[in-house]
Design an enzyme around this catalytic site. Structure first.
Site, PDB file in Angstrom:
ATOM      1  N   PRO A 137       0.793  -1.234   0.000  1.00  0.00           N
ATOM      2  CA  PRO A 137       0.000   0.000   0.000  1.00  0.00           C
ATOM      3  C   PRO A 137       0.827   1.287   0.000  1.00  0.00           C
ATOM      4  O   PRO A 137       0.819   2.058   0.963  1.00  0.00           O
ATOM      5  CB  PRO A 137      -0.836  -0.139   1.268  1.00  0.00           C
ATOM      6  CG  PRO A 137       0.038  -0.925   2.192  1.00  0.00           C
ATOM      7  CD  PRO A 137       0.775  -1.893   1.301  1.00  0.00           C
ATOM      8  N   CYS A 138       1.507   1.542  -1.102  1.00  0.00           N
ATOM      9  CA  CYS A 138       2.332   2.743  -1.210  1.00  0.00           C
ATOM     10  C   CYS A 138       1.490   4.014  -1.095  1.00  0.00           C
ATOM     11  O   CYS A 138       2.002   5.062  -0.699  1.00  0.00           O
ATOM     12  CB  CYS A 138       3.124   2.720  -2.511  1.00  0.00           C
ATOM     13  SG  CYS A 138       2.131   2.423  -3.986  1.00  0.00           S
TER      14      CYS A 138
END
Length: 190
Positions: A137-138
């Site tokens: 989940p950048c």
């Protein structure tokens, strides 16, 4: 098992997954132009064949669909083929995967967690190269002042903000409607 890829519909548009024997090779977020997500997957994974996915990939797609519809699955146990990334990036991704839906971190906090507090730019670069957006989940990693920072998916920071909104993430101390504790229903007995 050879490489394969699939496309599937989500609340934000058509996403894709590419996989191989070691797990997911990549995640494709929606593109603006019709057919662009398919074309990008073909370009990124020229040896992959569009085919029905194995059970674990099909389950990962279902979990991504649920997350993008407001679910709270952190996807942290989805198998990734980590051989496709450099060791530094791998460390960044491991830390990013620990950020739960609805929570955020900063580039500096990720660098500090790695034991390299001066590596904020390198963390940002690694997140920009992330082949598994959503699963890694950048989008949950922000600038120190809550700024969105960059996002390499189609739509850039607007897409990042949309993902954080779906997850009901707090990015500032300013209250949002999600923080309000009220009801518009009339009191009982009336």
């Amino acid at each position: 098992m050879g490489q394969g890829f699939m496309l599937f519909e989500t609340a934000i548009g058509r996403c894709g997954l590419a996989w191989g024997a070691g797990g997911l090779l990549g995640v494709q977020l929606p593109e603006t132009a019709p057919g662009a997500a398919w074309a990008r997957l073909r370009k990124r994974y020229p040896d992959a064949v569009e085919t029905a996915p194995p059970v674990e990939v099909d389950e990962a797609a279902d979990r991504i669909i649920d997350l993008l519809a407001g679910g709270r699955d952190d996807l942290s146990d989805v198998a990734l083929d980590l051989t496709v990334v450099q060791p530094f990036n791998r460390r960044v991704y491991e830390i990013a995967r620990a950020i739960r839906p609805g929570e955020t971190s900063t580039y500096g906090q990720v660098a500090k967690a790695m034991g390299e507090p001066g590596a904020m730019r390198a963390v940002g670069k690694a997140l920009g190269e992330n082949p598994w957006p959503i699963v890694v989940p950048c989008h949950r990693v922000l600038g120190a002042d809550g700024r969105m920072g960059g996002f390499s998916a189609d739509g850039g920071a607007t897409t990042k903000a949309r993902l954080l909104t779906i997850e009901r993430a707090r990015i500032t101390d300013v209250p949002t409607l999600f923080d309000m504790d009220f009801s518009v229903a009339p009191p009982k007995g009336r």
